[in-house]
Design an enzyme around this catalytic site. Structure first.
Site, PDB file in Angstrom:
ATOM      1  N   LYS A   1       0.915  -1.328  -0.140  1.00 21.09           N
ATOM      2  CA  LYS A   1      -0.149  -0.065   0.011  1.00 21.09           C
ATOM      3  C   LYS A   1       0.725   1.196  -0.111  1.00 21.09           C
ATOM      4  O   LYS A   1       1.940   1.100   0.748  1.00 21.09           O
ATOM      5  CB  LYS A   1      -0.909  -0.175   1.097  1.00 21.09           C
ATOM      6  CG  LYS A   1      -2.234   0.964   1.348  1.00 21.09           C
ATOM      7  CD  LYS A   1      -2.824   0.690   2.770  1.00 21.09           C
ATOM      8  CE  LYS A   1      -4.050   1.788   2.729  1.00 21.09           C
ATOM      9  NZ  LYS A   1      -4.651   1.494   3.989  1.00 21.09           N
TER      10      LYS A   1
ATOM     11  N   SER B   1      -9.361  -0.776   7.090  1.00 22.15           N
ATOM     12  CA  SER B   1      -8.715  -0.719   5.772  1.00 22.15           C
ATOM     13  C   SER B   1      -8.101  -1.728   5.009  1.00 22.15           C
ATOM     14  O   SER B   1      -7.744  -1.811   3.878  1.00 22.15           O
ATOM     15  CB  SER B   1      -7.772   0.769   5.704  1.00 22.15           C
ATOM     16  OG  SER B   1      -8.426   1.732   5.831  1.00 22.15           O
TER      17      SER B   1
ATOM     18  N   SER C   1      -9.712   1.890   3.129  1.00 21.76           N
ATOM     19  CA  SER C   1      -8.671   2.790   2.282  1.00 21.76           C
ATOM     20  C   SER C   1      -7.923   1.752   1.021  1.00 21.76           C
ATOM     21  O   SER C   1      -7.301   2.161   0.323  1.00 21.76           O
ATOM     22  CB  SER C   1      -8.000   3.681   3.032  1.00 21.76           C
ATOM     23  OG  SER C   1      -6.883   3.006   3.766  1.00 21.76           O
TER      24      SER C   1
END
Lengths: 498, 480
Positions: free
Chosen positions: A79, A178, A154
C-alpha cells in the site's frame, strides 16, 4: 493453472524446488499486469526493474545453494503509505506526489530480508482516509468482481491487486478496517494483527493509536506466513510489543480444545444486508457442525464505536498531517507567497483532497480549547467502555464472528456525496481498532450478483494464532477463497466519469 | 514605587545528553547546519519517536532536586503550532501529566531566605533554528534542524518573585543546581539556558493580580534583568496615566533595549494539547526514584554551610568556593591531602587559583596545577617564604612542574642557619659602613637598606625574620 494464480506459499515452494525461477515469475506477472492493470488500476507505481533485480538475487542464492528467506521470490505489493527507500511513497496525495523516502519501513526491511520481491505501490484513499478508494488523488481502483463497483477502502489497491492475481500478497494498513473491508469486498483474506504486534515505523501515520499494518492474501496460510515475517518488536516503535512471536504456521490446521464462538447481536442488527447476514449465519452453521459452540453475546457500547472513532481518528490525523507544510519536502505552491501563513495555506489547500481536509478540520475542532473535554476526552472514555465490553466477552468465548461489512461492495459514486453513509461501511471493523485486538476477514460466500461476502473473526490481544486457526478451519471446509473473478473488459458505461 | 511587582519565570535548560530526545542524532553544538539530522528529527512521513532514557532520568533528577512531587504516571502530549523550525508542526511536550509538580527553591536575598515555589518541571523537545539571510530584500529563510529534538527541561515557577534581586538570585540558584547535579551545561552563549518572564504590577496592598505580560526568549540573566526594569517602568507609567496594561506576549529587542508586542491575548495560540499516541506512558516507581535520588550530589546551599562548619573558613569564602561545584571539589581534594591548612588552601584558591583561571579563561577541571601540586606548594612554603612561593606558583603554571622540583632545581630553600647568615651580615656591614653608621645615628631606614642588600646577595633566600634579628643585634652592638 497459471503461475500468477497460485498462492504465495505455492509459488515459493515452486521457486525453492527450482520448478520455476523468480525471474520467470516476475516476467510472467508483469505481462499479466500489463494486460489487466488498465482495467483495475490497482497500482500507483510499478517497479519492474527493481523486482527483476531482486528476483535475480534470489535465483542466484538458490543457484549457489544458499539459504533463502521465508518469502523467497514472492512478488508482494505494498500500500502506498508504507515507506520504501528510493521508491515514491505518495499516500495517494498530491502533497506527497513526488516524495521519495530515504528509508525503508520496518515491514519493508523484514520482507526484503526474507527475500520477497516488491513489485509496486498500490492505490488507496488519500492518507488512508476513506472506505471506497474514491478519495485517491490519482485514480479510482475498480473491484475485479465488478468493475462498476468500488474495491473498498482505504486499501482498495492492495486488495484488488491480490484478487486480480496482480500480486501474490500485499501489505496494507488498517485504522478502522482498511485491510479487512476491502478484503471482504474483493474476496480475499485480510488480517489486522493486534495493535503493537507489527511495527508502525515507516507507515505514514493517519491515526497513531489505531493504525496497524496488516496483510492481504489469497488464503489463510499466506496470511500466517506474512504475519510470521513482519511480527515482532522494533526498537524504532515505542508502541511495538515485546510479546514473543509464536509459530503461526506449523500447527495452523489444529484448533485445540472446544471452540467457543461469540455471536454479538449488535453486529447482526439494523442496516445489515440480508444476503451478507445469511452467508455469515451459514458459516456459523459450518463451525457448529465442526464441533464449535456458538455463544450469544452483547457488546453494548459498540453502538458508539463509529462516533468514538471519528473523534479519536480525526484528532490524531489533524496532528499527524500537520507536518505537510512544504517546508522540508512535498508539494510547494507555484503561486507567489507573501508570508509563511500564506505559504502554509496554499500548500495545504492545493495538496490535500476534500475528505482529508474535512477530517483535519474536524480533528482540530475536537481538540480545540473548550471542546477537548467534551469530545476527545469523552471519546477516550467511551473507548475504554468498548474495551471492557470485549474483555468481558473474551472471558466467555475464544473468538467473535461477525460480518466484516454490513453490505457487499457498492457502486462507484454511490456514497461519495454522503460521508456519513460511507463511514457506516466500517461499523463492524472499527471496534477492533479502538480495542486493539486482532481481526481477520475471510470470504464466506457470494451475493446473487456475484460479489464476495466477508466474515470477520476477532480474537483476544496477541491471539492471532487462534483466529488464524479458526479461519483455516472454515477455509478447509469451503472453496470460496479459490473462486476467481472473470476479468473481462466491461462494456463502456455512461454516467461514470472518472 | 507605589506598585507591587509580581514576577514568575519559565526556564528552558537543554539537557546534557549525547543524543537527541527521540532519535540517535548527536546534540553537539556548533556543527555545520543539518548535519545532525535523521528522518525522525526531520519529521519525515512515517517516523516515530523513541524516548531517550538518559534525558528522562535527568529530568527526574532535576524534579527531585527541586523538591517536586513526582508523578507516578507521566505521559507526553502534543503541543500544536505551525512554525518552520518545528518539523512536525507539533512539539512533543508534557501538559496533563508533568514529571514533577509543586516543588520549590530556597534563595537568599540580602541575608533573608525566601522560598520560590515551582509550579512544574517537564520534559520536551527543542525546535530547530531559522537562519535569515543577511542580504536585504532576500525572499527566503533557511532552517537548521541540528538542534531540533534536543531534550529540553522546562521549569516553571509560581509568580512568587517581588523584586529583581529575587529574580536574579533565583536564576543563579537554579543554574547552580542544574550544574551541580550535572543535567545541563547551562551555557547561555550556546542557548542551553533560556528564560521567559511574566510580570504584572498592582497597587501595593491589593490582592488582585494585574494584567500579565510575558516576555519570551531571553538568552541571558542580564537580558532578564534589563527587560524587567524596562517593563516595570513601562507598566507603571501606563498605570500612572490611568491606562490599562494589555495582557500580551512581548519580545525583547536587545539592540534598542525595548520590548515589543509579539501577540495579544486574543492572538494567543490554541495549542490543542492531546496525549502523544506514539509514546507509551511512563510509570515511575519508588525504586527508580530512590535510584535517581542516590545520584544527587550535595547541593550548593548545604555544601556552603558544611564548609563553614567543617573547615572553619569564612561564610564569604565558603560562598565563593561552592559557587562552582568543580571549584568546591578542587578545594575538598586539597583539604583531603592536607588537613592542617584549610584556611590557607582556601586563600590560595580564592586569591591565586581563581585569578589565574580568570586570566587564562579556563576552568578548574582543566587547570594545570592539580590539588596535589597546590598542597605540595603550601607545604613547602615555610621553607621558601611567601614571596618566593608566589613566584614558584607562577612557574608551576607556566611549566606544569611541581613545587619541590622547582625549589630544588633553583636552590630556593631559605637560609635559616644563624652562623651562615652572620657571616653574610658581617660582609654586608663591612661593604656598607655608611649605612651602619646611619642606623647608629637613629636613621631606621638604613635597616631596610641593609636587609635589601643581604637579600640581593642571597637572592631573596635569607629567612627575613632571622635576618632582621641578627642585623638589629649587630648594628646595636656596633654602635655602642
Amino acid at each position: 493453472m497459471l503461475s500468477h494464480e497460485l498462492s504465495a506459499n505455492q509459488i515459493k515452494e515452486k521457486i525453492i524446488k527450482r520448478e520455476i525461477t523468480a525471474q520467470e515469475i516476475v516476467e510472467e506477472l508483469f505481462e499479466w499486469i500489463n494486460l489487466k492493470e488498465p482495467l483495475i488500476k490497482a497500482y500507483l507505481c510499478l517497479d519492474k526493474e527493481g523486482a527483476l533485480l531482486k528476483a535475480k538475487e534470489v535465483d542466484k542464492k538458490l543457484d549457489n545453494g544458499e539459504k533463502v528467506g521465508l518469502l523467497a521470490g514472492v512478488p508482494v505489493a505494498l500500500k502506498d503509505n508504507i515507506c520504501t527507500v528510493g521508491i515514491k511513497t505518495t499516500c495517494a496525495s498530491k502533497i506527497l506526489e513526488n516524495f521519495i523516502p530515504p528509508y525503508d519501513a520496518f515491514v519493508v526491511k523484514r520482507i526484503k530480508e526474507e527475500d520477497a520481491i516488491i513489485i509496486g505501490k498500490a492505490n488507496l484513499d488519500e492518507f488512508a482516509m476513506g472506505s471506497s478508494n474514491e478519495n485517491s488523488a490519482f485514480h479510482i481502483t475498480r473491484n475485479p468482481w465488478n468493475t462498476d463497483c468500488i474495491p473498498g477502502g482505504s486499501g482498495g489497491g492492495p486488495a484488488a491487486a491480490v484478487t486480480a492475481d496482480m500480486a501474490f500478497m500485499a501489505l496494507g494498513s488498517d485504522t478502522g478496517g482498511s485491510v479487512r473491508q476491502p478484503s471482504a469486498f474483493c474476496g480475499n483474506v485480510g488480517c489486522k494483527p493486534t495493535y503493537g504486534r507489527v511495527s508502525r515505523y515507516g507507515l505514514v501515520a493517519f491515526a497513531s493509536s489505531l493504525d496497524q499494518i496488516g496483510s492481504v492474501t489469497k488464503d489463510v496460510y499466506d496470511a500466517a506466513l506474512l504475519l510470521q515475517v513482519v511480527s515482532g518488536h522494533d526498537g524504532f516503535d515505542s508502541t511495538s510489543a515485546t510479546v514473543g512471536v509464536p509459530d503461526y504456521l506449523s500447527d495452523i490446521n489444529n484448533v485445540d480444545g472446544n471452540l467457543r464462538i461469540g455471536v454479538p447481536k449488535e453486529f447482526f442488527g439494523e442496516g445489515l444486508n440480508s444476503e451478507v447476514g445469511s452467508a455469515v449465519m451459514n458459516a456459523l452453521e459450518i463451525y457448529k457442525r465442526n464441533g464449535a459452540e456458538l455463544v450469544d453475546l452483547s457488546l453494548p457500547h459498540c453502538g458508539y464505536a463509529v462516533a468514538t472513532y471519528y473523534i479519536i481518528a480525526t484528532a490524531e490525523a489533524s496532528s499527524n498531517l500537520a507536518r505537510y507544510d512544504g517546508v522540508r519536502y512535498g508539494h510547494r505552491s507555484q503561486l507567489s507567497e507573501d508570508n509563511i501563513i500564506d505559504m502554509y495555506s496554499r500548500v495545504r489547500a492545493e495538496g490535500f483532497g476534500s475528505e482529508v481536509k474535512r477530517r483535519i478540520l474536524f480533528g482540530n475542532y475536537v481538540l480545540s480549547a473548550g471542546f477537548y473535554e467534551a469530545y476527545y476526552l469523552k471519546a477516550s472514555k467511551v473507548r475504554n467502555l468498548i474495551k471492557n465490553d470485549f474483555e468481558d466477552a473474551f472471558k466467555k468465548v475464544d473468538c467473535i464472528i461477525s460480518p466484516t461489512c454490513p453490505t457487499p461492495a457498492f457502486r462507484i459514486g454511490e456514497k461519495i456525496t454522503d460521508p456519513l453513509q460511507m463511514y457506516l461501511s466500517d461499523i463492524y471493523t472499527i471496534p477492533a481498532n479502538l480495542v486493539g485486538i486482532p481481526g481477520i476477514s475471510i470470504p464466506c460466500g457470494f451475493t446473487n450478483t456475484g460479489l464476495p461476502i466477508g466474515m470477520q473473526i476477532l480474537g483476544k490481544h496477541f491471539d492471532e494464532g487462534k483466529i488464524l486457526k479458526v479461519a483455516k478451519l472454515f477455509e478447509n471446509e469451503t472453496d470460496f477463497h479459490l473462486k476467481k473473478p472473470n476479468l473481462i473488459e466491461p462494456e463502456p458505461k455512461k454516467g461514470i466519469d472518472i | 514605587m507605589k506598585y507591587e511587582v509580581v514576577m514568575g519565570l519559565e526556564t528552558h535548560a537543554e539537557l546534557d545528553t549525547e543524543s537527541k530526545l527521540f532519535c540517535g542524532c548527536s546534540t553537539k553544538f556548533g556543527s555545520e547546519p543539518n548535519t545532525q539530522t535523521c528522518p525522525v528529527c526531520l519529521g519525515l512521513p512515517g517516523v516515530l519517536p523513541v524516548m531517550n532514557k538518559k534525558a528522562f532520568e535527568h529530568s527526574l533528577k532535576a524534579a527531585l532536586t527541586l523538591n517536586c512531587e513526582i508523578s507516578k504516571f507521566t505521559n507526553f502530549d502534543r503541543k500544536s503550532y505551525y512554525y518552520p523550525d518545528l518539523p512536525k508542526n507539533y512539539q512533543t511536550s508534557q501538559n496533563y501529566f508533568n514529571i514533577g509538580n509543586n516543588g520549590y527553591v530556597d534563595i537568599v536575598v540580602k541575608g533573608k531566605e525566601k522560598r520560590i515555589d515551582i509550579h512544574n518541571v517537564h520534559l520536551e523537545e527543542e525546535a530547530g533554528k531559522l537562519i535569515h539571510p543577511e542580504t536585504s530584500g532576500a525572499n527566503y529563510s533557511l532552517v537548521d534542524f541540528n538542534r531540533a529534538g534536543v531534550p529540553l527541561l522546562e521549569i516553571v515557577t509560581q509568580p512568587d518573585m517581588r523584586n529583581v534581586e529575587e529574580v536574579e538570585s533565583y536564576m543563579q540558584a537554579l543554574r547552580n543546581i542544574l550544574l551541580y547535579i550535572g543535567v545541563s551545561d547551562c551555557k547561555m552563549q550556546e542557548g542551553s539556558l533560556r528564560f521567559e518572564v511574566s510580570i504584572s504590577l498592582r497597587e501595593k496592598g491589593s490582592n488582585v493580580l494585574g494584567n500579565r505580560v510575558e516576555i519570551k526568549n531571553l538568552n541571558s540573566m542580564k537580558a532578564v534583568l534589563k527587560v524587567l526594569a524596562y517593563e516595570m517602568s513601562r507598566q507603571s507609567s501606563l498605570l500612572d496615566k490611568g491606562e490599562n496594561v494589555l495582557m500580551e506576549t512581548r519580545l525583547w529587542d536587545d539592540v534598542d533595549s525595548v520590548s515589543r508586542r509579539m501577540r495579544s491575548k486574543e492572538e494567543a495560540h490554541d495549542y490543542r494539547y492531546f496525549p502523544e499516541p506514539d509514546l507509551v506512558p511512563i510509570w515511575i516507581d519508588q525504586e527508580w526514584i530512590n535510584e535517581i535520588r542516590a545520584t544527587i550530589p550535595e547541593l550548593p546551599v548545604d555544601k556552603h554551610q558544611r564548609f563553614v562548619n567543617e573547615y572553619s573558613i569564612s561564610d564569604y569564602d565558603a560562598g565563593i568556593l561552592t559557587e562552582d561545584k568543580h571549584l568546591a571539589d578542587y578545594f575538598e581534594e586539597c583539604v583531603g591531602l592536607s588537613q592542617d591548612s584549610p584556611k590557607e588552601l582556601s586563600n590560595w584558591i580564592i586569591n591565586d587559583v581563581l585569578r589565574e583561571l580568570n586570566e587564562r579563561k579556563t576552568n578548574v577541571q582543566d587547570f594545570i596545577v592539580s590539588p596535589k601540586m597546590l598542597v605540595e606548594l603550601v607545604k613547602i612554603k615555610p621553607t621558601i617564604g611567601s614571596s618566593i612561593a608566589k613566584d614558584v606558583f607562577g612557574e608551576m603554571i607556566n611549566t606544569g612542574r611541581t613545587a619541590p622540583s622547582i625549589v630544588k632545581e633553583k636552590n630556593l630553600t631559605q637560609i635559616d642557619d644563624v652562623s651562615e647568615l652572620n657571616d653574610i651580615v658581617t660582609k654586608v656591614i663591612e661593604d656598607n659602613p655608611k649605612a651602619a653608621e646611619d642606623y647608629g645615628q637613629g636613621k631606621k631606614s638604613a635597616l631596610t637598606f641593609l636587609i635589601g642588600q643581604t637579600m640581593k646577595i642571597t637572592r631573596g633566600k635569607a629567612n627575613p625574620k632571622i635576618l632582621t634579628k641578627i642585623l638589629m643585634e649587630r648594628l646595636s652592638a656596633g654602635s655602642k
